[in-house]
Design an enzyme around this catalytic site. Structure first.
Site, PDB file in Angstrom:
ATOM      1  CE1 TYR A   1      -4.414   2.777   4.374  1.00  0.00           C
ATOM      2  CE2 TYR A   1      -5.876   2.061   6.137  1.00  0.00           C
ATOM      3  CZ  TYR A   1      -4.647   2.534   5.715  1.00  0.00           C
ATOM      4  OH  TYR A   1      -3.644   2.762   6.634  1.00  0.00           O
TER       5      TYR A   1
ATOM      6  CE  LYS B   1       4.427  -4.071  -8.003  1.00  0.00           C
ATOM      7  NZ  LYS B   1       3.620  -3.003  -7.407  1.00  0.00           N
TER       8      LYS B   1
ATOM      9  NE  ARG C   1      -0.416   1.890  -3.103  1.00  0.00           N
ATOM     10  CZ  ARG C   1      -0.567   1.085  -2.039  1.00  0.00           C
ATOM     11  NH1 ARG C   1      -1.234   1.492  -1.001  1.00  0.00           N
ATOM     12  NH2 ARG C   1      -0.090  -0.145  -2.048  1.00  0.00           N
TER      13      ARG C   1
HETATM   14  N1  NDP Z   1      -2.835  -1.480  -2.621  1.00  0.00           N
HETATM   15  C1  NDP Z   1      -2.577  -2.223  -3.671  1.00  0.00           C
HETATM   16  O1  NDP Z   1      -3.069  -1.941  -4.777  1.00  0.00           O
HETATM   17  C2  NDP Z   1      -1.707  -3.418  -3.550  1.00  0.00           C
HETATM   18  C3  NDP Z   1      -0.831  -3.570  -2.482  1.00  0.00           C
HETATM   19  N2  NDP Z   1      -0.031  -4.661  -2.398  1.00  0.00           N
HETATM   20  C4  NDP Z   1       0.890  -4.860  -1.285  1.00  0.00           C
HETATM   21  O2  NDP Z   1       0.112  -5.164  -0.135  1.00  0.00           O
HETATM   22  C5  NDP Z   1       0.818  -4.783   1.047  1.00  0.00           C
HETATM   23  C6  NDP Z   1      -0.125  -3.983   1.931  1.00  0.00           C
HETATM   24  O3  NDP Z   1      -0.348  -2.763   1.264  1.00  0.00           O
HETATM   25  P1  NDP Z   1      -1.679  -1.907   1.249  1.00  0.00           P
HETATM   26  O4  NDP Z   1      -2.854  -2.635   1.755  1.00  0.00           O
HETATM   27  O5  NDP Z   1      -1.757  -1.331  -0.091  1.00  0.00           O
HETATM   28  O6  NDP Z   1      -1.181  -0.790   2.293  1.00  0.00           O
HETATM   29  P2  NDP Z   1      -1.954   0.489   2.839  1.00  0.00           P
HETATM   30  O7  NDP Z   1      -0.963   1.569   2.950  1.00  0.00           O
HETATM   31  O8  NDP Z   1      -3.185   0.695   2.059  1.00  0.00           O
HETATM   32  O9  NDP Z   1      -2.350  -0.015   4.316  1.00  0.00           O
HETATM   33  C7  NDP Z   1      -1.383  -0.471   5.210  1.00  0.00           C
HETATM   34  C8  NDP Z   1      -2.057  -1.379   6.218  1.00  0.00           C
HETATM   35  O10 NDP Z   1      -1.065  -1.971   7.046  1.00  0.00           O
HETATM   36  C9  NDP Z   1      -1.267  -1.557   8.392  1.00  0.00           C
HETATM   37  N3  NDP Z   1       0.012  -1.341   9.015  1.00  0.00           N
HETATM   38  C10 NDP Z   1       0.921  -0.383   8.698  1.00  0.00           C
HETATM   39  N4  NDP Z   1       1.987  -0.497   9.500  1.00  0.00           N
HETATM   40  C11 NDP Z   1       1.730  -1.519  10.340  1.00  0.00           C
HETATM   41  C12 NDP Z   1       2.447  -2.103  11.416  1.00  0.00           C
HETATM   42  N5  NDP Z   1       3.650  -1.656  11.764  1.00  0.00           N
HETATM   43  N6  NDP Z   1       1.879  -3.158  12.068  1.00  0.00           N
HETATM   44  C13 NDP Z   1       0.666  -3.613  11.702  1.00  0.00           C
HETATM   45  N7  NDP Z   1      -0.071  -3.082  10.692  1.00  0.00           N
HETATM   46  C14 NDP Z   1       0.474  -2.064  10.028  1.00  0.00           C
HETATM   47  C15 NDP Z   1      -2.092  -0.291   8.306  1.00  0.00           C
HETATM   48  O11 NDP Z   1      -2.808  -0.119   9.517  1.00  0.00           O
HETATM   49  P3  NDP Z   1      -3.348   1.342   9.976  1.00  0.00           P
HETATM   50  O12 NDP Z   1      -4.446   1.699   9.007  1.00  0.00           O
HETATM   51  O13 NDP Z   1      -3.827   1.096  11.351  1.00  0.00           O
HETATM   52  O14 NDP Z   1      -2.184   2.286   9.872  1.00  0.00           O
HETATM   53  C16 NDP Z   1      -3.003  -0.630   7.134  1.00  0.00           C
HETATM   54  O15 NDP Z   1      -4.022  -1.499   7.551  1.00  0.00           O
HETATM   55  C17 NDP Z   1       2.037  -3.975   0.566  1.00  0.00           C
HETATM   56  O16 NDP Z   1       3.172  -4.805   0.619  1.00  0.00           O
HETATM   57  C18 NDP Z   1       1.708  -3.641  -0.893  1.00  0.00           C
HETATM   58  O17 NDP Z   1       2.860  -3.541  -1.695  1.00  0.00           O
HETATM   59  C19 NDP Z   1      -0.095  -5.656  -3.326  1.00  0.00           C
HETATM   60  C20 NDP Z   1      -0.972  -5.565  -4.392  1.00  0.00           C
HETATM   61  C21 NDP Z   1      -1.816  -4.440  -4.592  1.00  0.00           C
HETATM   62  O1  13P Z   2       1.231  -3.745  -6.367  1.00  0.00           O
HETATM   63  C1  13P Z   2       0.410  -3.008  -6.819  1.00  0.00           C
HETATM   64  C2  13P Z   2      -0.367  -3.305  -8.023  1.00  0.00           C
HETATM   65  O2  13P Z   2      -0.214  -4.623  -8.407  1.00  0.00           O
HETATM   66  C3  13P Z   2       0.165  -1.698  -6.149  1.00  0.00           C
HETATM   67  O3  13P Z   2       1.198  -0.857  -6.456  1.00  0.00           O
HETATM   68  P1  13P Z   2       1.457   0.419  -5.547  1.00  0.00           P
HETATM   69  O4  13P Z   2       1.873  -0.106  -4.203  1.00  0.00           O
HETATM   70  O5  13P Z   2       2.526   1.181  -6.247  1.00  0.00           O
HETATM   71  O6  13P Z   2       0.162   1.169  -5.475  1.00  0.00           O
END
Ligand code: NDP
Ligand code: 13P
Length: 335
Positions: free
Chosen positions: A51, A191, A255
């Protein structure tokens, strides 16, 4: 002397790992990864290569794949799994958390089926805890790289927010407070749908004026639904509203925007999501948001077109043609 506060983050994706890294600079922090190989890589190599690529994680950050061990350790719990996984994840630790541990959600989606916001799901699974969220314009990779940014801790009890602020803040990561949990949470959810529309626009090769129109009218839709549901419309002018909208709609790293672009290139939704390999919350949230728009009798033409595209009923080009047919009303009509 009192021991330091221990932060536990559930979910080792790009954002969960980044937030855990922020906290680890301030206080002992444990990250739960469901995949034991991810936990081992973080502990042994200080990396989460799937990641966050080669980025080095802070020395103080520890990881585990044992969620019950993680829950026992928490003085503050951060829920960083995607919205659809919040309930199943927290059900594993029901009754395992000490009383009155504050819980912050990072998720920016709605639970499919129930239409609940992540903080509502948290409150159902772990009742009796103060529940809020951390949200804002926070593209994970930039924050992991140490670029300056700001976020908001939104929680009803401002004294809890004041206690949580310093756990995540740094010289380059400013953490504000807000008591409008509903408005802040909806900003992050809604958003993502506008970002899919912005990505489609990008893929179709639109001009800067069109980009500006999508963002501005997208914000109007977000504010309309938010106000109808009881949020403070001013919240949408803040970091969790327009701030996050700008970051997500304009960043090539978003994303949700990338899914929109891929659809405009002619990929199917399944192909676009496979190419991405990470979560794009707006895809699952769009139909749920349209259900809310109908329930609250709010017009959301951009979200409606995005929903039609992800459901396969329209192509991105048809969606943009559809938007041209929407009558232009009074600009300041909110509800
Ligand atoms: N990335 C960003 O810039 C930002 C993201 N967010 C929000 O944060 C949240 C998490 O996103 P993000 O970290 O980006 O996601 P990623 O796609 O980067 O990672 C997803 C994570 O969740 C785990 N996961 C997926 N499905 C399951 C499940 N069914 N049960 C348990 N764990 C699970 C994955 O585990 P595994 O690797 O084992 O599949 C992985 O650790 C989202 O709601 C996103 O909108 C908010 C702000 C910024
Ligand atoms: O929430 C986010 C930035 O604040 C991340 O957006 P994405 O999930 O579209 O990458």
């Amino acid at each position: 002397m009192a021991r330091p506060v221990r932060v536990v983050v559930l979910g080792s994706g790009s954002w969960g790992t980044t937030v855990a890294g922020l906290a680890a600079h301030n206080t002992p922090t444990l990250l739960w990864a469901r995949n034991p190989d991810t936990a081992a890589e973080i502990n042994e190599q200080r990396r989460n290569s799937r990641y966050l690529g080669d980025r080095e994680l802070p020395e103080g950050l520890r990881a585990t794949s044992d969620i019950v061990e993680a829950a026992h350790e928490a003085d503050v719990l951060v829920v960083g799994v995607p919205s659809h996984a919040v309930r199943a994840t927290l059900e594993q630790i029901a009754d395992r958390l000490r009383a009155w541990v504050p819980i912050l959600s990072l998720a920016k989606g709605l639970e499919p089926g129930t239409r609940l916001r992540p903080t509502q799901v948290v409150s159902e699974c772990l009742p009796g805890h103060p529940v809020g969220l951390l949200s804002g314009p926070n593209i994970a990779g930039e924050i992991a790289d140490g670029m300056a940014a700001a976020a908001v801790v939104a929680i009803q009890d401002d004294s809890v927010a004041t206690a949580l602020q310093p756990l995540f803040a740094s010289k380059v990561f400013r953490v504000y407070r807000n008591t409008d949990v509903l408005g802040c949470e909806l900003g992050g959810v809604l958003k993502n749908i506008v970002a899919i529309a912005a990505g489609m626009a990008e893929g179709l090769g639109v001009g800067d004026n069109t980009r500006a129109m999508v963002l501005t009218r997208g914000l109007a839709e977000m504010t309309r639904l938010g106000e109808a549901m009881g949020a403070d419309p001013r919240t949408f002018a803040g970091l969790t509203g327009i701030g996050d909208l700008i970051a997500t709609c304009t960043s090539p790293a978003s994303r949700n925007r990338r899914v929109g672009e891929a659809l405009a290139r002619g990929l199917t939704l399944d192909e676009a999501l496979a190419e991405l390999g990470q979560v794009a919350e707006g895809v699952k949230t769009a139909p749920t948001v349209m259900e809310l728009a109908r329930e609250y009798d709010v017009e959301m033409p951009i979200a409606a077109e995005v929903e039609a595209v992800v459901a396969g009923r329209r192509t991105p080009a048809e969606a943009y043609r559809g938007l041209r047919k929407v009558a232009a009303g009074h600009e300041q009509d909110i509800v």
